[in-house]
Design an enzyme around this catalytic site. Sequence first.
Site, PDB file in Angstrom:
ATOM      1  N   ASP A 152       0.376 -19.188  18.092  1.00 28.93           N
ATOM      2  CA  ASP A 152       0.453 -20.703  18.089  1.00 28.93           C
ATOM      3  C   ASP A 152       1.339 -21.212  19.093  1.00 28.93           C
ATOM      4  OD1 ASP A 152       1.255 -23.509  17.464  1.00 28.93           O
ATOM      5  OD2 ASP A 152      -0.185 -22.911  15.590  1.00 28.93           O
ATOM      6  N   ARG A 180       3.008 -23.626  19.320  1.00 29.16           N
ATOM      7  CA  ARG A 180       4.209 -24.084  18.521  1.00 29.16           C
ATOM      8  C   ARG A 180       5.344 -23.292  18.213  1.00 29.16           C
ATOM      9  NH1 ARG A 180       0.910 -27.335  14.513  1.00 29.16           N
ATOM     10  NH2 ARG A 180       0.158 -25.236  14.332  1.00 29.16           N
ATOM     11  N   CYS A 223       2.858 -15.424  15.690  1.00 34.41           N
ATOM     12  CA  CYS A 223       1.586 -15.882  15.863  1.00 34.41           C
ATOM     13  C   CYS A 223       1.416 -16.505  17.414  1.00 34.41           C
ATOM     14  CB  CYS A 223       1.402 -17.020  14.949  1.00 34.41           C
ATOM     15  SG  CYS A 223      -0.239 -17.878  15.057  1.00 34.41           S
ATOM     16  N   HIS A 232       4.418 -18.713  10.235  1.00 37.36           N
ATOM     17  CA  HIS A 232       4.726 -20.065  10.422  1.00 37.36           C
ATOM     18  C   HIS A 232       3.683 -20.867   9.361  1.00 37.36           C
ATOM     19  CE1 HIS A 232       1.295 -21.624  12.909  1.00 37.36           C
ATOM     20  NE2 HIS A 232       1.363 -20.650  13.543  1.00 37.36           N
ATOM     21  N   CYS A 292       0.005 -22.992   9.639  1.00 36.39           N
ATOM     22  CA  CYS A 292      -0.696 -21.864  10.577  1.00 36.39           C
ATOM     23  C   CYS A 292      -2.510 -22.043  10.570  1.00 36.39           C
ATOM     24  CB  CYS A 292      -0.627 -20.546  10.046  1.00 36.39           C
ATOM     25  SG  CYS A 292      -1.512 -19.053  11.266  1.00 36.39           S
TER      26      CYS A 292
END
Length: 272
Positions: free
Chosen positions: A108, A110, A106, A162, A165
């Site tokens: 993202d 993080r 992803c 994750h 999400c």
Amino acid sequence: MFPATTEFDPQRFAKDPQSNKDDKTYKESTTMEPLVLTSQNSNANNDEDCHCGTPATISRFDPNDSSLDGLLMNNRRWVNSIIREDPLFFKNIALRQEPKLLWIGCSDSRAPANQLVQLGPGEIFVHRNIANVVNHSDLNCLSVIQYAVEVLKVEHIIVCGHYNCGGVAAAYGKQQYGLIDNWLRNIKDVYRLHQQELEELDNEEDRIRKLVELNAINSAKNVCHSTIVQNAWKNGRALTVHAWAYAIEDGLVRKLDWSVDNNTTLQHIYHH
């Protein structure tokens, strides 16, 4: 951050990292200068259970650094720390890349691939998009897969979702967000295919967490359905596709109960 000597070891890939806390390869092997823009966790290096091979420091961007000079300073500190360990590291990796892993994850902020598994530059070929979706019409993702499989000759493809999400949570809901709704439709289709299983769960939080896992598995299946991977298997290539999930709340990556190294377990309609 990672030391230059952190390399992928195919012999240890199948092991569960959580069951290898005494493995010396997880212990800190080098002292590196922390790369910090504004702050770091002063207690990070006191964690006796951390065997990740690097100091557990946390770097944060300073919003007041409008010129972004802090980022360049961070880069130079990192380069100097690597060169101290291996003076030829950058010259060597400039000549070629030979990763054994393709990571599809992803976008993202993080969930950065290299940091999560503590591997250095040149060790992982990476593709990231919203909610780690793989579908048959995404030429960007398919081009990455083709290059990784046919040119780089990777041996493992990891699709890693994750928890927490935002893309999966948005797909679970009914709100419109604009253009991205067309992308999230892929995840809604995953929900439709597993609707009974998901709706048997007691609460919304559990359903969304399960949807994260099912979405990662669905994307991993779509990797396998591609002619790229099918042809690799047909030609006798050792290539395994895995589905994983990363828990932001504890930092741990977990294997989902799904991995495939040939097309025999796939539905017959997807055989090429």
